[in-house]
Write an enzyme that holds these catalytic residues in place. Structure first.
Site, PDB file in Angstrom:
ATOM      1  N   ARG A  76     -39.201 -26.235 -17.182  1.00  0.00           N
ATOM      2  CA  ARG A  76     -38.600 -25.505 -18.300  1.00  0.00           C
ATOM      3  C   ARG A  76     -37.141 -25.125 -18.067  1.00  0.00           C
ATOM      4  O   ARG A  76     -36.452 -24.683 -18.971  1.00  0.00           O
ATOM      5  CB  ARG A  76     -39.439 -24.254 -18.597  1.00  0.00           C
ATOM      6  CG  ARG A  76     -40.680 -24.596 -19.406  1.00  0.00           C
ATOM      7  CD  ARG A  76     -41.181 -23.388 -20.130  1.00  0.00           C
ATOM      8  NE  ARG A  76     -42.010 -22.557 -19.278  1.00  0.00           N
ATOM      9  CZ  ARG A  76     -42.152 -21.252 -19.435  1.00  0.00           C
ATOM     10  NH1 ARG A  76     -41.496 -20.628 -20.401  1.00  0.00           N
ATOM     11  NH2 ARG A  76     -42.932 -20.563 -18.638  1.00  0.00           N
ATOM     12  N   GLU A 120     -57.733 -16.625 -14.281  1.00  0.00           N
ATOM     13  CA  GLU A 120     -56.574 -17.238 -14.920  1.00  0.00           C
ATOM     14  C   GLU A 120     -56.726 -17.210 -16.437  1.00  0.00           C
ATOM     15  O   GLU A 120     -57.855 -17.311 -16.951  1.00  0.00           O
ATOM     16  CB  GLU A 120     -56.411 -18.685 -14.436  1.00  0.00           C
ATOM     17  CG  GLU A 120     -56.024 -18.792 -12.976  1.00  0.00           C
ATOM     18  CD  GLU A 120     -54.758 -18.008 -12.667  1.00  0.00           C
ATOM     19  OE1 GLU A 120     -53.690 -18.353 -13.194  1.00  0.00           O
ATOM     20  OE2 GLU A 120     -54.836 -17.021 -11.909  1.00  0.00           O
TER      21      GLU A 120
END
Ligand code: UD1
Ligand code: CA
Length: 455
Positions: free
Chosen positions: A15, A151
């Site tokens: 990113r 998660e």
């Protein structure tokens, strides 16, 4: 305590959209990974292993001299797999501390308390988040004991509502991690070997897990994008600005200062807007810095004033000097007390004596200028023959007329005077006047060529 730090830095950081590996991007002027290594070094008896993968060559080259060890993680199979690469380097009886190359602002004190809580079992660092999206959630039982980290992608609706999240930073006895990590499964939503699964494993073996809550979200924040990098940069600069103001510094606008290194200030220092400080800068009491200045690795003593748009690098400036506007002090500049360097003046590798003035449009390089010297406007030290650099020496009380070229090596003696427009190529003795320019001739009756008139 023997501490084996493992820093995870193998991820791609896609990113960031950068050719530079993410952990080499700076926060406060220092690559993120460099910050983490520096912080880890503050711990006692520490051995640091950095797990590299994407951009490994660049990362290793950058930290080649830093004394850390690198291990390769060829494929990024998950945080548990990453830490497992360092198992061969775990020392007997050590506590392992897992850090991240992209979590740059964590503090040594926080890590120390985490380590203190991890002598018998794992201790994890958590933080409360208003918006916990994307993070692993900390699941505690009714008694508040940590049970597991789940998660986001593996979480049910109830678990998603938990606001206490995993920062990822974790400490645990080396023996336990060395036993557990190779046994992790990747049977989860992302098909990864999760480091976080060691928590449930500890619980199943009735080994107590400690959750240490970080008080400051900035300290444990990670950087995944340029926007986050910029946010963190501003947050760090804000913290520094507030600390400076608390220490008695006036910032004309605390949102417009950038400290990319360390800045030490005496009391009543005043810093105008848009100043950048790089490396190690120290400002004495009452120093005033005008707007738009860049100061790098320099020391300015009490009462010195720097006017707008000046650039100062590797210079040592004594008390009550005046610099700028638009001055440039390059490496090796030393100004004695009360010296004045004015606009469009460049000084390099030169000492300027007490009370001396170089006020306008000059270049003084490789020079030793005495006390109470006046260097006139447009004076140039011609210090370079294309290969070698030569010294110019100017004695105390000398007066150099405007637009003088001093062809080094050359000396101008104490109290000597140089006439304006001179090109000085040989020594001027003490108290002598040197004039080295064509004499003025006036020709009367001179006719300027005239243009022919068109017909
Ligand atoms: C991880 C945690 C999550 C936590 C979050 C905090 C796990 C399974 N999850 O999730 O609970 O809330 O961090 O940010 O640990 N890395 C490697 N090699 C790998 C995988 C990752 O070096 O094989 C490094 C990455 O470069 C990155 C860090 O580990 O710096 C975290 O990896 P990432 O995949 O971003 O973990 P998260 O999914 O964010
Ligand atoms: Ca991720």
């Amino acid at each position: 305590m023997t501490i084996d730090v493992v820093v995870l830095a193998a991820g791609k950081g896609s990113r960031m959209r950068s050719d530079l590996p993410k952990v080499l991007h700076p926060i406060g002027g220092i690559p993120m990974l460099g910050r983490v290594i520096e912080t880890a070094r503050q711990l006692e008896e520490v051995n640091i292993t950095v797990v590299v993968g994407h951009g490994a060559e660049q990362v290793q080259a950058h930290f080649a001299d830093s004394g850390v060890r690198f291990v390769q993680q060829a494929e990024q199979l998950g945080t548990g797999h990453a830490v497992a690469q360092a198992i061969p380097h775990f020392r007997q009886g050590a506590s392992v501390l897992v850090l991240y190359g992209d979590v740059p602002l964590v503090k040594a004190g926080t890590l120390q308390s985490l380590l203190s809580a991890a002598d018998k079992g794992p201790a994890l660092l958590s933080v409360e988040m208003a918006n916990p999206a994307g993070y692993g959630r900390i699941v505690r039982d009714d008694a508040g004991r940590v049970q597991a980290i789940v998660e986001e992608k593996d979480a049910d609706a109830a678990t998603l509502g938990i606001r206490e999240v995993n920062t990822g930073i974790l400490a645990a006895p080396a023996e336990l991690l060395a036993r557990w990590l190779p046994e992790l499964s990747c049977d989860n939503a992302q098909g990864e070997y999760y480091l976080t699964d060691v928590i449930a494993r500890a619980v199943s073996e009735e080994i107590a897990v400690t959750g240490v809550r970080a008080s400051d979200a900035l300290e444990v924040a990670g950087v995944n994008s340029r926007a986050q990098q910029a946010q963190m940069e501003r947050a760090l600069q804000h913290t520094r600005a507030v600390a400076l103001m608390d220490a008695g510094v006036t910032l004309l606008d605390p949102a417009r200062i950038d400290i990319r290194g360390s800045l030490e200030c005496g009391t009543d220092v005043s810093i105008d807007i848009n100043c950048v400080f790089e490396g190690k800068v120290s400002l004495g009491k009452g120093v005033q810095i005008g707007p738009n200045c860049l100061l790098k690795n320099c020391r300015l003593a009490d009462g010195t004033r720097v006017e707008a748009n000046s650039v100062i690098e590797q210079a040592d400036v004594a008390e009550a000097c005046s610099i700028g506007p638009f001055a440039r002090l390059r490496p090796g500049t030393q100004l004695a007390a009360g010296a004045r360097v004015g606009n469009f003046v460049e000084i390099k590798k030169a000492t300027i004596g007490a009370g001396s003035k170089v006020n306008h449009l000059s270049y003084v390089g490789d020079a030793a200028v005495g006390e109470a010297v006046n260097v006139g406007a447009g004076t140039i030290t011609c210090n370079y023959d294309g290969v070698n650099k030569f010294l110019t020496e100017i004695g105390d009380g000398a007066f150099i007329g405007s637009n003088t070229a001093l062809v080094a090596p050359v000396k101008v003696g104490r109290g000597a005077t140089v006439g304006a427009g001179s090109t000085i190529t040989c020594e001027v003795g003490a108290d002598e006047l040197a004039v080295a320019r064509g004499r003025q001739r006036n020709i009367s009756g001179w006719q300027r060529p005239a243009k022919k008139k068109r017909q």
